[in-house]
Structures are given as C-alpha cells and as structure tokens.
Design an enzyme around this catalytic site. Sequence first.
Site, PDB file in Angstrom:
ATOM      1  N   HIS B  51       0.864  -1.181   0.000  1.00 60.70           N
ATOM      2  CA  HIS B  51       0.000   0.000   0.000  1.00 60.70           C
ATOM      3  C   HIS B  51       0.904   1.236   0.000  1.00 60.70           C
ATOM      4  O   HIS B  51       2.070   1.179   0.422  1.00 60.70           O
ATOM      5  CB  HIS B  51      -0.889   0.000   1.247  1.00 60.70           C
ATOM      6  N   GLU B  53       1.165   3.873   1.810  1.00 67.55           N
ATOM      7  CA  GLU B  53       1.765   4.296   3.079  1.00 67.55           C
ATOM      8  C   GLU B  53       2.955   3.408   3.455  1.00 67.55           C
ATOM      9  O   GLU B  53       3.981   3.883   3.937  1.00 67.55           O
ATOM     10  CB  GLU B  53       0.728   4.250   4.213  1.00 67.55           C
ATOM     11  N   CYS B  81      -5.745   2.245   5.921  1.00 69.35           N
ATOM     12  CA  CYS B  81      -6.429   1.024   6.361  1.00 69.35           C
ATOM     13  C   CYS B  81      -5.779   0.551   7.671  1.00 69.35           C
ATOM     14  O   CYS B  81      -4.721   1.057   8.061  1.00 69.35           O
ATOM     15  CB  CYS B  81      -6.325  -0.056   5.279  1.00 69.35           C
ATOM     16  N   CYS B  84      -2.054  -0.278   7.423  1.00 69.75           N
ATOM     17  CA  CYS B  84      -1.192   0.907   7.311  1.00 69.75           C
ATOM     18  C   CYS B  84      -1.194   1.719   8.600  1.00 69.75           C
ATOM     19  O   CYS B  84      -0.164   2.269   8.990  1.00 69.75           O
ATOM     20  CB  CYS B  84      -1.625   1.745   6.116  1.00 69.75           C
TER      21      CYS B  84
END
Lengths: 154, 154
Positions: B51, B53, B81, B84
């Site tokens: 992801h 991040e 999320c 993260c």
Amino acid sequence: MYESFMRRAIALSCQGVETGGGPFGAVVVKDDDMIGEGMSQVVPCADPTAHAEIVAIRAACARLGMHDLSGAVIVSSCEPCPMCLGAIWWSRMGLVVYGNDRTDAAAIGFDDAAIYAEVAAHLEARRLPLRRVLADEALSAFRLWQAKPDKVSY
Amino acid sequence: MYESFMRRAIALSCQGVETGGGPFGAVVVKDDDMIGEGMSQVVPCADPTAHAEIVAIRAACARLGMHDLSGAVIVSSCEPCPMCLGAIWWSRMGLVVYGNDRTDAAAIGFDDAAIYAEVAAHLEARRLPLRRVLADEALSAFRLWQAKPDKVSY
C-alpha cells in the site's frame, strides 16, 4: 497437522533474537509446502514493517509472483499484531495458526493493546491525531480509477 | 501547511492508477522535507503489503537508516487502512494527514469496514479463523529475548 511448520516458525523466532531482531518467526504454507518464511527484522533491517508475518508474506508472494495467497495458511510463532492481521487479510489467506498469544507478548514488553484500541477507536478518539486536507482534490485519483476500463481490482 | 505535500501524494495516487496499481499515494515528511514517497503497488509488484503508506514508510526508513520515524508526518491521499495504521503506529510518526476518507474509498470498491471489524473482534468472532498450537514450545524465543542482555527494544 501444523506442528512441524510451527516448529520451523519457532526456530525462526529464536533466530530473530540471535540476529538482533525480535522473538518472532512465521512461515506461509500452501499445499503442505513452505512457500515463504520470515523473522522479525525491524531493527537489523531498519524497517518498522518487517514483522515476521510481513516478511513471510512478501517472500511467499515474490516466490509465486502474485499478491493473492488464497488457500495458504500463515503459521506464526505469535498471534499477529493489527498491522500483520491486516496484511494477512489483504493476502486472502484462510487460516492463522499461532503459538504465543498477545498476553504472552505483553509479558515480555510487546504490548499490542494500545494499537488494538487505536484501530478500533473513532478518529476523534485516536491517540495518533489525524487531519484532513484537500478532500476535493484527492478524489481525482478515485475518478480516474472508476473510469479506467482495464483496472485490476485487489 | 500540508497542502503542497498532499498535492504530491495526490499526484502519486493518480500515477498509481496509471501504472496498474490502485488510486493511493503517500509521502513521509520530516522537518519540511519529503523523505519517502509511495504509491499503491499491490498488483504491479505482486505484494499485498505494498500500500502507498507502507511503500513510503519503507522508503523513508531506508533513506534514514532507521526504523523510527518519530517527529515525521505521513501525508496520504486516503485515510489509512488498519494495516497501514499499524505500520504508522510502529514507525512512531506523530500525525496522519489524509485526503479521501474511508467512505470515499468504500464508494469505489475499497471497503475497509470488514477489516476494521475483524481487528476489533474477539478471536472467537473473527471471520478469519485462528488455531493455537505448541504454545509451550513457542515461549522458547520469548525466554531467549528476556535473557538477552544487549537486546534492542523497538
């Protein structure tokens, strides 16, 4: 049936301590084969995301060449933290086998209680503050995504 | 004050869509400098943990050579999320700046509601089943950790 894989995860957790990381190890198993393994490498690799489970997931995905580990199982020497539980969720694995639990981990200084509370808290109640900016502009990528005909959902 | 960094995160989120990933971008900022950036690379890199991040955090840590990003801020095109958020927590950053929120994300098919519920649920209520094995043997690494005189906590 997962005992032999757990013994490998435990061996990795001991190796983690011996190599300057934390006491955590994990393996990813698919069709009775170990397709990825990892140990805690946060400190030696200077990577806060390098928990054993994430290292094992990344290794398994690199080996298979795909981000989807459906049908695989993660065998971890300890109950996963919320970050790792999230990674397991996104990888679509179907079972978590663990040895130590969060209480055992808290007893040696790895207390996940605060992070569990953080993830469950409403944004206003978080200890880690959040601030929202440019919400309108940020939608631009979402519109691109919606309009893209050949997008691969994940 | 984070608008210019958010515009970079938004540009990365658009680039994510254009390069076969998802519509998410993030930058890590410390002392007014961007020290790491990332976009969603789950599909193109075959890595479910990639992801935006997490990619940005790993880049920032690689640049600084340490796992601790205390004093830094993550600027993400979307609310993180749980995976993260966990990574941000472990990295010790002090602020999350975001653009789109989880409702915007759910509207284009990235619904984190189930994973938020999963992390908050008791183990018996989880959708992803867990099984405990070899709890006694798994404690061996924890005992090694406790006995290690030169351990580096993280």
